[in-house]
Design an enzyme around this catalytic site. Sequence first.
Site, short mmCIF file in Angstrom:
data_model
loop_
_atom_site.label_atom_id
_atom_site.label_comp_id
_atom_site.label_asym_id
_atom_site.label_seq_id
_atom_site.Cartn_x
_atom_site.Cartn_y
_atom_site.Cartn_z
N GLY A 1 -22.72 -16.74 5.89
CA GLY A 1 -21.95 -15.57 6.30
C GLY A 1 -22.78 -14.49 6.95
N VAL A 2 -22.45 -13.24 6.61
CA VAL A 2 -23.10 -12.09 7.23
C VAL A 2 -24.59 -12.05 6.89
CG1 VAL A 2 -23.13 -9.58 7.40
CG2 VAL A 2 -20.94 -10.78 7.23
N GLY A 3 -24.95 -12.42 5.66
CA GLY A 3 -26.35 -12.36 5.26
C GLY A 3 -27.24 -13.25 6.08
N ARG B 1 -28.82 -17.69 -4.35
CA ARG B 1 -28.91 -18.56 -5.53
C ARG B 1 -29.29 -20.00 -5.20
NH1 ARG B 1 -23.24 -18.36 -8.05
NH2 ARG B 1 -22.74 -18.29 -5.82
N ASP C 1 -30.68 -15.79 -9.03
CA ASP C 1 -29.34 -15.31 -9.31
C ASP C 1 -29.42 -13.82 -9.61
OD1 ASP C 1 -26.78 -14.76 -10.13
OD2 ASP C 1 -26.65 -16.41 -11.57
N TYR D 1 -15.09 -4.78 -9.01
CA TYR D 1 -15.60 -4.95 -7.64
C TYR D 1 -15.43 -3.67 -6.83
CZ TYR D 1 -16.11 -6.64 -2.87
OH TYR D 1 -16.50 -6.79 -1.56
#
Length: 270
Positions: free
Chosen positions: A20-22, A41, A67, A158
Site C-alpha cells: 500500500g501507501v507505505g 510484520r 510487530d 481507531y
Amino acid sequence: MSDFANQYGPWALVAGASDGVGSAMAEELARRGLNVVLLARRQEVLDDVAADITARTGVQTRTLAIDLAVPGAAGDVIAATEDLDIGFLVYCAGADPNFRPFLSSPLSDAESLVQRNCLVPMQLCHHYAQPMVERGRGGIVIFGSGAGFAGGPNMVAYGASKAFDMVFAEALWTELHSSGVDVLGLILGKTDTPALRKLEHERGQISSPEDTPPGAAAVDDVVAAAFANLTQGPTCLVGPEIQAAAQLMASVSRNEAVRFIAQAVTAAMG
C-alpha cells in the site's frame, strides 16, 4: 534529487512498508536517493519489497520484521537501526482490520491498536527527531485519517488514535519546523490499499479483493501529495472528499459532527 538526499538522507525509516501507501512511500524515497529501512510484520513480504526497490533504484535497504503492536517494539526498532543515520521517518502503520463495535472485541485489540498508533510513533519520533534537530535537517511524515475528525461507531479506539496522530504531528511541527526539520501530518480518507480491499470484500461491498473500492483515492496520489506538501506542514488533507469532510466538520458543532459520522458509517454498511 541530490538536494533531497542532502536534506533528508542518508537513510529513511518507513513503518508499514510491506504494501500500500507505505511501500509506495519507501520506493519514492529510494527514487529520490535515500537508503530505506523497511519496517512491518511480514519478513517475506518485506524482503520482496526490498529486492524490488534495490533493483529499480540501486539504493541500500534493510528489513525489520517487527510487530509494532507488541510492547517494547520501538526499542527493538531503535536497536536495529543504531548504526544508521536516519534523516527521514515515515509512520504509515496502523490500519484497523476489524471495524467492529468496541464491546464486541477483546480489550486487548484496542490496547494493541493504541500501542501501535500512539505510543510507537511518539517513541520513534522522540528518538529520531533529536539528531535531526542537532543536524538542522530532516523530515517526519505521520499518516492520519479522517476517522480522527470525530467519534464514530466501529472505530472507537481507531478514531481516537488517529485524532492523537493528527494533533501529535501538528504539535511536533510547532516545535521542530524552525530547526530545519519538516513535519507533516498526512490525513487520508478512503484509500485504495490492500487492507481496504480485503475489508470491503469481506463486507460484500466489492466482488473481489482485486477490485478498486468505489471512491477510494489512488496510492500514487497520496504519495504525490506527501512530497508536494512536505515543507508546507503541519497538516495536509489528501483529496477533495476528505477536504470537504473537514470543512463540514468545522461548520457544525461537535455533537452534530458525531451524528454525521454515525449516519455516514451506517449508510456505508448498507
